[in-house]
Design a protein around this motif. Structure first.
Motif, mmCIF file in Angstrom:
data_model
loop_
_atom_site.group_PDB
_atom_site.id
_atom_site.type_symbol
_atom_site.label_atom_id
_atom_site.label_comp_id
_atom_site.label_asym_id
_atom_site.label_seq_id
_atom_site.Cartn_x
_atom_site.Cartn_y
_atom_site.Cartn_z
ATOM 1 N N LEU A 66 -39.075 -17.962 -14.582
ATOM 2 C CA LEU A 66 -37.901 -17.114 -14.412
ATOM 3 C C LEU A 66 -38.196 -15.656 -14.754
ATOM 4 O O LEU A 66 -39.095 -15.354 -15.555
ATOM 5 N N ALA A 67 -37.415 -14.757 -14.148
ATOM 6 C CA ALA A 67 -37.432 -13.342 -14.521
ATOM 7 C C ALA A 67 -36.541 -13.149 -15.748
ATOM 8 O O ALA A 67 -35.663 -13.975 -16.029
ATOM 9 N N PRO A 68 -36.731 -12.066 -16.504
ATOM 10 C CA PRO A 68 -35.845 -11.802 -17.650
ATOM 11 C C PRO A 68 -34.388 -11.714 -17.199
ATOM 12 O O PRO A 68 -34.080 -11.152 -16.148
ATOM 13 N N ASN A 69 -33.508 -12.282 -18.007
ATOM 14 C CA ASN A 69 -32.089 -12.296 -17.689
ATOM 15 C C ASN A 69 -31.338 -11.511 -18.755
ATOM 16 O O ASN A 69 -31.292 -11.908 -19.914
ATOM 17 N N ASN B 27 -36.615 -32.826 -7.675
ATOM 18 C CA ASN B 27 -37.468 -32.821 -8.872
ATOM 19 C C ASN B 27 -36.694 -32.855 -10.177
ATOM 20 O O ASN B 27 -37.294 -32.971 -11.254
ATOM 21 N N ALA B 28 -35.351 -32.706 -10.128
ATOM 22 C CA ALA B 28 -34.577 -32.708 -11.361
ATOM 23 C C ALA B 28 -34.578 -34.064 -12.047
ATOM 24 O O ALA B 28 -34.255 -34.162 -13.231
ATOM 25 N N ARG B 29 -34.967 -35.134 -11.336
ATOM 26 C CA ARG B 29 -35.012 -36.482 -11.920
ATOM 27 C C ARG B 29 -36.363 -36.803 -12.526
ATOM 28 O O ARG B 29 -36.541 -37.848 -13.161
ATOM 29 N N TYR B 30 -37.327 -35.900 -12.334
ATOM 30 C CA TYR B 30 -38.698 -36.168 -12.772
ATOM 31 C C TYR B 30 -39.125 -35.160 -13.839
ATOM 32 O O TYR B 30 -38.440 -34.148 -14.062
ATOM 33 N N PRO B 31 -40.260 -35.397 -14.480
ATOM 34 C CA PRO B 31 -40.719 -34.467 -15.534
ATOM 35 C C PRO B 31 -41.187 -33.128 -14.960
ATOM 36 O O PRO B 31 -42.381 -32.861 -14.854
ATOM 37 N N ALA B 32 -40.233 -32.302 -14.588
ATOM 38 C CA ALA B 32 -40.494 -30.950 -14.093
ATOM 39 C C ALA B 32 -39.754 -29.960 -14.983
ATOM 40 O O ALA B 32 -38.651 -30.254 -15.472
ATOM 41 N N VAL B 33 -40.322 -28.787 -15.172
ATOM 42 C CA VAL B 33 -39.746 -27.810 -16.080
ATOM 43 C C VAL B 33 -39.865 -26.414 -15.483
ATOM 44 O O VAL B 33 -40.835 -26.101 -14.783
ATOM 45 N N VAL B 34 -38.848 -25.599 -15.755
ATOM 46 C CA VAL B 34 -38.858 -24.179 -15.401
ATOM 47 C C VAL B 34 -38.834 -23.394 -16.707
ATOM 48 O O VAL B 34 -37.998 -23.657 -17.580
ATOM 49 N N LEU B 35 -39.723 -22.423 -16.830
ATOM 50 C CA LEU B 35 -39.880 -21.681 -18.085
ATOM 51 C C LEU B 35 -39.284 -20.281 -17.977
ATOM 52 O O LEU B 35 -39.441 -19.596 -16.961
ATOM 53 N N GLY B 36 -38.581 -19.871 -19.045
ATOM 54 C CA GLY B 36 -38.146 -18.489 -19.152
ATOM 55 C C GLY B 36 -39.336 -17.590 -19.415
ATOM 56 O O GLY B 36 -40.417 -18.055 -19.800
#
Length: 417
Positions: free
Chosen positions: A211-214, A171-180
């Motif tokens: 994501l969890a707080p870092n 999925n890194a090549r497509y419009p996918a996002v991970v949110l903080g």
């Protein structure tokens, strides 16, 4: 001459065989001292309670401050042990002309070739903005940033996905996002899924993970992370990393840190900045220690006030008990015994306040540490020091009243009854 001496000896009166030796004052053993000192305290319970309370407040403040500071330090050490102190970050500085510099595109690969490097990854900042929908005005960015992330980033920074999954080769090549976590909160996203989308860089991106707080890398909390390939394709990302995260072996952190800048940018190593995120937590702890020192000083002032209260109580006790002192002196009590009696009273009074203050300090430390989720730690030296400080204060506070009581003439004391 010998006859004369014999006559002189015979002229002296013979001492009776059963003549008694001069009377000696009775000695007070430790049990007698405690009993006599305790009797003096029991005769004035309210005054004793208030004086002991003053001591207890000072000791509780001192023990509480030390205990809370120690508990905070222990919590920090545990968090650092869990997060790891071997994370190093590499960021571009400024050029000789004060223009913004950038790291080479292959700097991540070069750092990975350093001995004692366990893992390395990077993110690159883009100029894209992220919104909850395409209807939101462009200027309302909410302070969120969009970054290009490599698929191995969680291993280096210790990022944890609480919902969905991290970016991968698919999925890194497509419009996918991970949110903080902060980005997800501001965007109103509470779960990841194929139907959850955000408006990012002028097109819709699917939220695949949260994501969890870092704590080591708090900048990730307010960042929307997309794949490196997708960022170059859809967001005009230039491919230069803006932050490189490097995990080194614990025993070689300083060695890796020394060569990290020159390895990341061999041509101009002066344009590279290397830091350790855990140092920021240690600096914060140092600030907390400075505040703890101030509070400890206030606790010392409170302890001094309590000592003045003990001295006041003992002076008044001497004035009120002149008849008792005179009676004891007339019955054969020595000055030393009178002095020991009143000094014992002062020490017992201070010991009661010190013990109560230590227990109160332990309770305060335990309650606050439990509220903060910290381990409760009260050093033994703090408790022993608290008791020792009270005995020292009590001895100093009771010395003058004890000496004054011992010097009081019996006739003068009995004349006041």
């Amino acid at each position: 001459m010998s006859v004369t001496r014999d006559l002189e000896r015979s002229a002296r009166p013979a001492r009776p065989a059963d003549a008694a030796a001069p009377p000696r004052p009775a000695r007070m053993n430790p049990a007698d001292v405690l009993r006599v000192g305790g009797a003096g305290l029991r005769s004035r319970p309210m005054r004793v309670f208030l004086s002991a309370l003053g001591i207890a407040i000072g000791i509780a403040a001192m023990v509480g401050v030390v205990g809370i500071s120690t508990s905070s330090t222990e919590d920090l050490n545990r968090r650092l042990a869990a997060l790891g102190t071997n994370l190093l970050t590499v960021t571009p500085g400024t050029s000789f002309t004060n223009d913004p510099a950038h790291l080479p595109a292959d700097s991540v690969k070069m750092i990975g070739n350093i001995d004692n490097v366990e893992s390395v990854s990077a993110i690159g900042r883009t100029s894209a903005k992220v919104y909850r929908s395409d209807r939101i005005p462009v200027q309302e960015t909410g302070g969120l940033t969009v970054g290009a992330a490599r698929t191995d980033l969680p291993k280096s920074v210790g990022a944890e996905v609480v919902d969905g999954r991290w970016l991968n080769a698919a999925n890194a090549r497509y419009p996918a996002v991970v949110l903080g976590p902060k980005a997800a909160e501001q965007l109103g996203v509470h779960a990841a899924g194929p139907d959850v989308k955000v408006w990012l860089g002028g097109r819709w991106f699917t939220v695949v993970g949260l994501l969890a707080p870092n704590e080591l890398v708090p900048a990730l909390d307010s960042t929307a992370l997309v794949g490196w390939s997708a960022a170059r394709q859809d967001l005009d990302f230039d491919g230069y990393p803006t932050t490189i995260y490097t995990r080194a072996k614990e025993s070689a952190v300083d060695d890796v840190q020394a060569v990290l800048g020159a390895t990341a940018n061999p041509e101009t190593p002066s344009e590279v900045e290397v830091s350790r995120p855990s140092d920021a937590l240690a600096a914060k702890e140092a600030t907390d220690d400075a505040l703890s020192g101030l509070l400890l000083g206030l606790g010392g002032v409170a302890l001094l006030v309590g000592g003045v209260g003990v001295a006041n109580t003992m002076v008044i006790s001497v004035l009120e008990r002149r008849s008792e002192i005179g009676l004891r002196r007339s019955l054969g009590a020595t000055r030393g015994q009178i002095r020991t009696q009143f000094l014992a009273e002062a020490l017992l009074l201070s010991a009661l306040g010190g013990l109560g203050g230590v227990l109160l300090g332990i309770a305060v430390t335990g309650g606050y540490a439990s509220y903060q989720g910290w381990p409760s730690v009260v050093p033994v030296w703090a408790m022993a020091g608290g008791i020792g400080a009270t005995l020292a204060i009590g001895g100093l506070a009771g010395f003058y009243p004890a000496v004054r009581a011992a010097r009081l003439p019996p006739t003068e004391a009995l004349a006041t009854t």
